[in-house]
Design an enzyme around this catalytic site. Sequence first.
Site, PDB file in Angstrom:
ATOM      1  N   THR A 121       0.855  -1.178   0.000  1.00  0.00           N
ATOM      2  CA  THR A 121       0.000   0.000   0.000  1.00  0.00           C
ATOM      3  C   THR A 121       0.890   1.226   0.000  1.00  0.00           C
ATOM      4  OG1 THR A 121      -1.586  -1.245   1.338  1.00  0.00           O
ATOM      5  CG2 THR A 121      -1.959   1.109   1.115  1.00  0.00           C
ATOM      6  N   LYS A 132       4.268  -9.039   3.686  1.00  0.00           N
ATOM      7  CA  LYS A 132       2.911  -8.501   3.705  1.00  0.00           C
ATOM      8  C   LYS A 132       2.041  -9.384   2.805  1.00  0.00           C
ATOM      9  CE  LYS A 132       0.740  -4.035   4.237  1.00  0.00           C
ATOM     10  NZ  LYS A 132       0.926  -2.571   4.168  1.00  0.00           N
ATOM     11  N   GLU A 181       4.369  -5.238  16.784  1.00  0.00           N
ATOM     12  CA  GLU A 181       3.987  -4.147  15.903  1.00  0.00           C
ATOM     13  C   GLU A 181       2.674  -3.554  16.388  1.00  0.00           C
ATOM     14  OE1 GLU A 181       3.650  -6.044  12.089  1.00  0.00           O
ATOM     15  OE2 GLU A 181       1.908  -7.238  12.661  1.00  0.00           O
TER      16      GLU A 181
END
Length: 269
Positions: free
Chosen positions: A28, A140, A173
Amino acid sequence: MYLINGLPQDSLPVNDRAVQFGDGCFTTARIVDGEVCLLTAHLQRLRSACEKLFIPFEQWSALEAEMTTHAQGISRGVLKVIITRGGGGRGYSAANCLQPTRILSVSAFPAHYDRWRNEGIRLALSPVRLGRNPMLAGIKHLNRLEQVLIRTHLEQTDCDEALVLDSEGLITECCAANLFWRCGREVFTPRLDQAGVNGLMRQFCLQQLAHSDYRVVEVCAQEEALGAAEEVIVCNALMPLVPVRQYGEHHWSSRELYQFLAPLCEQTR
């Protein structure tokens, strides 16, 4: 608008392995003034993920051209790129999956990021823990059920982001961001060799810190480590950098590290 394999459309075959198994990867990117920020890094992230997942994607020149064209005319937005293994195969087997699918879409830039940068954010401890898997750590990939659950729980609080631990109780995270904290001139960030996403902005910040007078350390730390921090920040490719003002009983007002990194992150075109 969606672009699938170069054509404007908004439907995907039900036998595509993204639908069947979450078999693919994505990135993204931030669009600023018609340009994709960190374009080369986003392409490299996709290439690396495809290699690790054994997805035989080869249309890199076409994808780069589509990403560039898709961003034109947009002053501020978000470009998402998905690569799936495509259709075919029997059960889990990918033996006959020879034509990967590429999907591009553009959406509005999240307006709340401007407010977050000005005011700072509050973190909530997520009850959802990330499973440890060194083969998938850092990638990802499209298997995002953990993040969906983390976000669902977060939305039941009045906080902005979640502090996420792995199955061993180690800081990993946030729901959609990476994490740094500062103690004096030492800057810490979680190791991501067992779980989590190695975000592009995290990588960029590590590069900048390596050439500064800060000492950066990738650590395996429990949540109590934040109690000793003088400053906490989170980052991703869109924000790109946001200060944390509160986690539980801990409050932070220092923006020393933020003020060092934020101008550098804004220059990532």
